[in-house]
Design a protein around this motif. Structure first.
Motif, PDB file in Angstrom:
ATOM      1  N   GLU A  47       0.824  -1.207   0.000  1.00 37.36           N
ATOM      2  CA  GLU A  47       0.000   0.000   0.000  1.00 37.36           C
ATOM      3  C   GLU A  47       0.861   1.262   0.000  1.00 37.36           C
ATOM      4  O   GLU A  47       0.526   2.275  -0.626  1.00 37.36           O
ATOM      5  CB  GLU A  47      -0.930  -0.004   1.219  1.00 37.36           C
ATOM      6  N   LEU A  48       1.997   1.200   0.706  1.00 37.36           N
ATOM      7  CA  LEU A  48       2.896   2.358   0.729  1.00 37.36           C
ATOM      8  C   LEU A  48       3.524   2.608  -0.639  1.00 37.36           C
ATOM      9  O   LEU A  48       3.852   3.747  -0.971  1.00 37.36           O
ATOM     10  CB  LEU A  48       3.991   2.150   1.776  1.00 37.36           C
ATOM     11  N   GLY A  49       3.728   1.532  -1.408  1.00 40.35           N
ATOM     12  CA  GLY A  49       4.307   1.709  -2.738  1.00 40.35           C
ATOM     13  C   GLY A  49       5.539   0.871  -3.017  1.00 40.35           C
ATOM     14  O   GLY A  49       6.224   1.096  -4.017  1.00 40.35           O
ATOM     15  N   LEU A  50       5.832  -0.119  -2.168  1.00 41.66           N
ATOM     16  CA  LEU A  50       7.028  -0.939  -2.362  1.00 41.66           C
ATOM     17  C   LEU A  50       7.074  -1.553  -3.756  1.00 41.66           C
ATOM     18  O   LEU A  50       8.122  -1.571  -4.407  1.00 41.66           O
ATOM     19  CB  LEU A  50       7.088  -2.045  -1.300  1.00 41.66           C
ATOM     20  N   PHE A  51       5.932  -2.043  -4.238  1.00 39.24           N
ATOM     21  CA  PHE A  51       5.916  -2.728  -5.523  1.00 39.24           C
ATOM     22  C   PHE A  51       5.632  -1.782  -6.693  1.00 39.24           C
ATOM     23  O   PHE A  51       5.475  -2.223  -7.832  1.00 39.24           O
ATOM     24  CB  PHE A  51       4.919  -3.888  -5.476  1.00 39.24           C
ATOM     25  N   ASN A  52       5.595  -0.491  -6.392  1.00 42.05           N
ATOM     26  CA  ASN A  52       5.543   0.537  -7.444  1.00 42.05           C
ATOM     27  C   ASN A  52       6.939   1.042  -7.808  1.00 42.05           C
ATOM     28  O   ASN A  52       7.097   1.795  -8.774  1.00 42.05           O
ATOM     29  CB  ASN A  52       4.704   1.737  -6.987  1.00 42.05           C
ATOM     30  N   LEU A 311       3.273   8.227  14.234  1.00 41.86           N
ATOM     31  CA  LEU A 311       3.841   9.433  13.626  1.00 41.86           C
ATOM     32  C   LEU A 311       2.983  10.650  13.948  1.00 41.86           C
ATOM     33  O   LEU A 311       1.752  10.587  13.935  1.00 41.86           O
ATOM     34  CB  LEU A 311       3.949   9.271  12.109  1.00 41.86           C
ATOM     35  N   ARG A 312       3.645  11.759  14.227  1.00 46.65           N
ATOM     36  CA  ARG A 312       2.964  13.021  14.495  1.00 46.65           C
ATOM     37  C   ARG A 312       3.047  13.916  13.264  1.00 46.65           C
ATOM     38  O   ARG A 312       3.802  13.638  12.330  1.00 46.65           O
ATOM     39  CB  ARG A 312       3.608  13.706  15.706  1.00 46.65           C
ATOM     40  N   ASP A 313       2.279  14.992  13.290  1.00 45.48           N
ATOM     41  CA  ASP A 313       2.310  15.937  12.178  1.00 45.48           C
ATOM     42  C   ASP A 313       3.742  16.443  11.982  1.00 45.48           C
ATOM     43  O   ASP A 313       4.357  16.958  12.903  1.00 45.48           O
ATOM     44  CB  ASP A 313       1.364  17.109  12.467  1.00 45.48           C
ATOM     45  N   GLY A 314       4.264  16.239  10.795  1.00 43.60           N
ATOM     46  CA  GLY A 314       5.637  16.670  10.518  1.00 43.60           C
ATOM     47  C   GLY A 314       6.653  15.561  10.579  1.00 43.60           C
ATOM     48  O   GLY A 314       7.776  15.724  10.097  1.00 43.60           O
ATOM     49  N   ASP A 315       6.296  14.402  11.172  1.00 43.60           N
ATOM     50  CA  ASP A 315       7.230  13.276  11.239  1.00 43.60           C
ATOM     51  C   ASP A 315       7.377  12.599   9.879  1.00 43.60           C
ATOM     52  O   ASP A 315       6.471  12.639   9.033  1.00 43.60           O
ATOM     53  CB  ASP A 315       6.737  12.223  12.230  1.00 43.60           C
ATOM     54  N   LEU A 316       8.514  11.930   9.707  1.00 39.72           N
ATOM     55  CA  LEU A 316       8.744  11.108   8.523  1.00 39.72           C
ATOM     56  C   LEU A 316       9.169   9.707   8.940  1.00 39.72           C
ATOM     57  O   LEU A 316       9.963   9.542   9.869  1.00 39.72           O
ATOM     58  CB  LEU A 316       9.845  11.707   7.640  1.00 39.72           C
ATOM     59  N   LEU A 317       8.654   8.719   8.258  1.00 40.62           N
ATOM     60  CA  LEU A 317       9.140   7.349   8.359  1.00 40.62           C
ATOM     61  C   LEU A 317       9.813   7.003   7.041  1.00 40.62           C
ATOM     62  O   LEU A 317       9.204   7.133   5.967  1.00 40.62           O
ATOM     63  CB  LEU A 317       7.990   6.366   8.617  1.00 40.62           C
ATOM     64  N   MET A 318      11.084   6.593   7.110  1.00 41.78           N
ATOM     65  CA  MET A 318      11.812   6.164   5.926  1.00 41.78           C
ATOM     66  C   MET A 318      12.235   4.715   6.099  1.00 41.78           C
ATOM     67  O   MET A 318      12.744   4.337   7.157  1.00 41.78           O
ATOM     68  CB  MET A 318      13.052   7.031   5.700  1.00 41.78           C
ATOM     69  N   ILE A 319      12.015   3.910   5.075  1.00 38.76           N
ATOM     70  CA  ILE A 319      12.395   2.501   5.109  1.00 38.76           C
ATOM     71  C   ILE A 319      13.302   2.238   3.915  1.00 38.76           C
ATOM     72  O   ILE A 319      12.957   2.579   2.769  1.00 38.76           O
ATOM     73  CB  ILE A 319      11.156   1.590   5.056  1.00 38.76           C
ATOM     74  N   THR A 320      14.470   1.644   4.183  1.00 37.10           N
ATOM     75  CA  THR A 320      15.437   1.393   3.115  1.00 37.10           C
ATOM     76  C   THR A 320      16.227   0.128   3.429  1.00 37.10           C
ATOM     77  O   THR A 320      15.849  -0.657   4.301  1.00 37.10           O
ATOM     78  CB  THR A 320      16.360   2.622   2.939  1.00 37.10           C
ATOM     79  N   TRP A 341      13.575   2.786  -1.155  1.00 35.71           N
ATOM     80  CA  TRP A 341      13.433   3.922  -0.236  1.00 35.71           C
ATOM     81  C   TRP A 341      11.956   4.294  -0.215  1.00 35.71           C
ATOM     82  O   TRP A 341      11.413   4.761  -1.227  1.00 35.71           O
ATOM     83  CB  TRP A 341      14.288   5.106  -0.681  1.00 35.71           C
ATOM     84  N   ILE A 342      11.331   4.056   0.908  1.00 36.96           N
ATOM     85  CA  ILE A 342       9.932   4.411   1.126  1.00 36.96           C
ATOM     86  C   ILE A 342       9.902   5.579   2.101  1.00 36.96           C
ATOM     87  O   ILE A 342      10.557   5.528   3.149  1.00 36.96           O
ATOM     88  CB  ILE A 342       9.148   3.222   1.726  1.00 36.96           C
ATOM     89  N   ILE A 343       9.148   6.628   1.774  1.00 37.43           N
ATOM     90  CA  ILE A 343       9.026   7.794   2.666  1.00 37.43           C
ATOM     91  C   ILE A 343       7.543   8.015   2.954  1.00 37.43           C
ATOM     92  O   ILE A 343       6.765   8.295   2.041  1.00 37.43           O
ATOM     93  CB  ILE A 343       9.624   9.073   2.034  1.00 37.43           C
ATOM     94  N   ALA A 344       7.165   7.866   4.223  1.00 44.36           N
ATOM     95  CA  ALA A 344       5.765   7.991   4.617  1.00 44.36           C
ATOM     96  C   ALA A 344       5.625   9.003   5.737  1.00 44.36           C
ATOM     97  O   ALA A 344       6.576   9.284   6.469  1.00 44.36           O
ATOM     98  CB  ALA A 344       5.214   6.638   5.057  1.00 44.36           C
ATOM     99  N   GLY A 345       4.426   9.549   5.879  1.00 45.33           N
ATOM    100  CA  GLY A 345       4.152  10.504   6.945  1.00 45.33           C
ATOM    101  C   GLY A 345       2.951  11.346   6.610  1.00 45.33           C
ATOM    102  O   GLY A 345       2.482  11.367   5.459  1.00 45.33           O
ATOM    103  N   PRO A 346       2.419  12.064   7.602  1.00 47.03           N
ATOM    104  CA  PRO A 346       1.202  12.852   7.396  1.00 47.03           C
ATOM    105  C   PRO A 346       1.312  13.907   6.298  1.00 47.03           C
ATOM    106  O   PRO A 346       0.301  14.291   5.707  1.00 47.03           O
ATOM    107  CB  PRO A 346       0.973  13.504   8.766  1.00 47.03           C
ATOM    108  N   ASN A 347       2.541  14.383   6.019  1.00 45.10           N
ATOM    109  CA  ASN A 347       2.698  15.474   5.061  1.00 45.10           C
ATOM    110  C   ASN A 347       3.541  15.093   3.846  1.00 45.10           C
ATOM    111  O   ASN A 347       4.132  15.950   3.196  1.00 45.10           O
ATOM    112  CB  ASN A 347       3.294  16.692   5.762  1.00 45.10           C
TER     113      ASN A 347
END
Length: 391
Positions: A47-52, A311-320, A341-347
């Motif tokens: 859903e995050l986009g790994l297979f995209n 995650l809070r407003d402004g946080d980033l989660l990066m998976i690599t 490299w997946i980058i997720a977060g509210p913004n």
């Protein structure tokens, strides 16, 4: 308060790089290999986009990914943990760290043996589980240290905890680290303690890495020097020899690493939480355990909703990842692969495909930009392409 959670899935490569054949890794694809197991299930990462991501075809892409994503190219000459993490943090290595396919020079081992007061066994590239099976009995009988290496830049010392107490083994590793300089500056000296009775020896969780200091400024250095927290979970502290880290939390494996990461999503801090999940590499990739690898990825995927919820407003989660280690090939060593490299977060601008980027160091550059720290490292910030507003 701004926070970045950077999670490295150690060795989760996503397909061979163009120069893979030069490293003996033609055809390697760690993620695709694991995906063939019936135990593989990654709906949340899907859903995050790994297979995209460019070139990732082992599962269907989704129409509307919820994260930004990229395929990362390793600019450095190498395929090991140290070089991979250094590049993520902004140091590209123009030449590989030294490796020893024929074992270490005898004069170096002689000096090491003299200083530690013990003889040495093996001195060959070897599987870590096989080396204690083949040399463990002689080690217990003689007290000689088992010294071995791999295709990576490592000097590994295995010893039974009842023969060589763990603190003595660590001391021996420090001596090796002092000796391994100049042309012999290996990336890591690794303590590999084990227990048990012959022939059923088992490695313990008292492994410890003694890494080469990074040869230049890293993202971690810049963040800590500018007053930001740098929280290291797992073997991050060891990989960077403690430099640039403000708090270190050691873990016993992936489950504990995930749990600590979730804990820190609930804590107040300003800066980076840098997590390494080592089991993919240590337990599954190097042991050619496809099913174990798939189960490990499934476990991480199940934790994604809880991490995202923290995650809070402004946080980033990066998976690599830092390299590959295809568990389906005859080799038990790392493989030269692209990484995700997946980058997720509210913004985050959902669905942004950054394409194939030229270096892992873009991750470090983006993090520095996020915190407003002037960049002194390799890499190009992608911040403007991935977030919807500044903070």
């Amino acid at each position: 308060m701004k926070r970045v959670f950077l999670m490295v899935l150690d060795s989760v490569g996503i397909g061979e790089m163009p120069d893979a054949a030069q490293y003996g890794d033609a055809g390697s694809n760690t993620l695709a290999a694991a995906s063939k197991s019936p135990y593989f299930s990654m709906p949340h990462m899907q859903e995050l986009g790994l297979f995209n991501i460019d070139g990732v075809t082992c599962r269907p892409a989704v129409e509307h990914p919820s994260a930004a994503f990229a395929r990362m190219t390793e600019l450095s000459k190498g395929k090991d943990t140290t070089i991979g993490h250094w590049e993520i943090a902004g140091i590209a290595s123009p030449k590989p760290l030294p490796t020893y396919p024929n074992g270490f020079p005898q004069d170096l081992l002689a000096e090491f043996s003299r200083r530690v007061g013990r003889k040495v066994l093996c001195n060959r590239p070897y599987s870590g589980t096989e080396v204690i099976k083949d040399y463990g009995k002689e080690h217990v009988e003689t007290g000689a240290l088992i010294v071995y290496t791999s295709a990576d830049s490592v000097f590994q010392i295995a010893a039974h905890e009842a023969v060589v107490p763990v603190e003595e083994l660590y001391r021996d590793c420090r001596i090796a680290r002092e000796l391994l300089t100049g042309e012999h500056s290996v990336g890591r000296v690794i303590a590999r303690p084990f227990t048990g009775e012959y022939p059923n020896y088992v490695r313990t969780k008292n492994r410890h890495d003694f890494s080469l200091l990074p040869p230049g400024t890293t993202m971690l250095d810049q963040l800590s020097e500018n007053g930001f927290d740098v929280i290291a979970i797992g073997k991050i502290y060891d990989i960077f020899a403690g430099r640039g880290i403000t708090k270190a939390i050691r873990t016993g494996g992936n489950d504990e690493g995930i749990a600590r990461a979730i804990e820190w999503t609930k804590r107040d801090f300003q800066g980076l939480c840098f997590i390494n999940l080592v089991d993919f590499d240590m337990l599954y990739g190097h042991r050619n355990d496809v099913e174990g690898y798939a189960k490990g990825l499934t476990t991480v995927d199940r934790a994604i909703p809880e991490i995202l919820a923290g995650l809070r407003d402004g946080d980033l989660l990066m998976i690599t990842a830092d390299h590959g280690c295809d568990p389906s090939t005859p080799s038990t060593d790392h493989s030269r692969e692209y990484t995700p490299w997946i980058i997720a977060g509210p913004n985050v601008k959902a669905g942004t495909n950054l394409g194939t980027l030229p270096t892992f160091a873009d991750i470090g550059a983006t993090i520095l930009d996020f915190f407003g720290v002037p960049q002194k490292i390799t890499g190009t910030s992608q911040l403007g392409n991935i977030i919807t507003k500044s903070f």
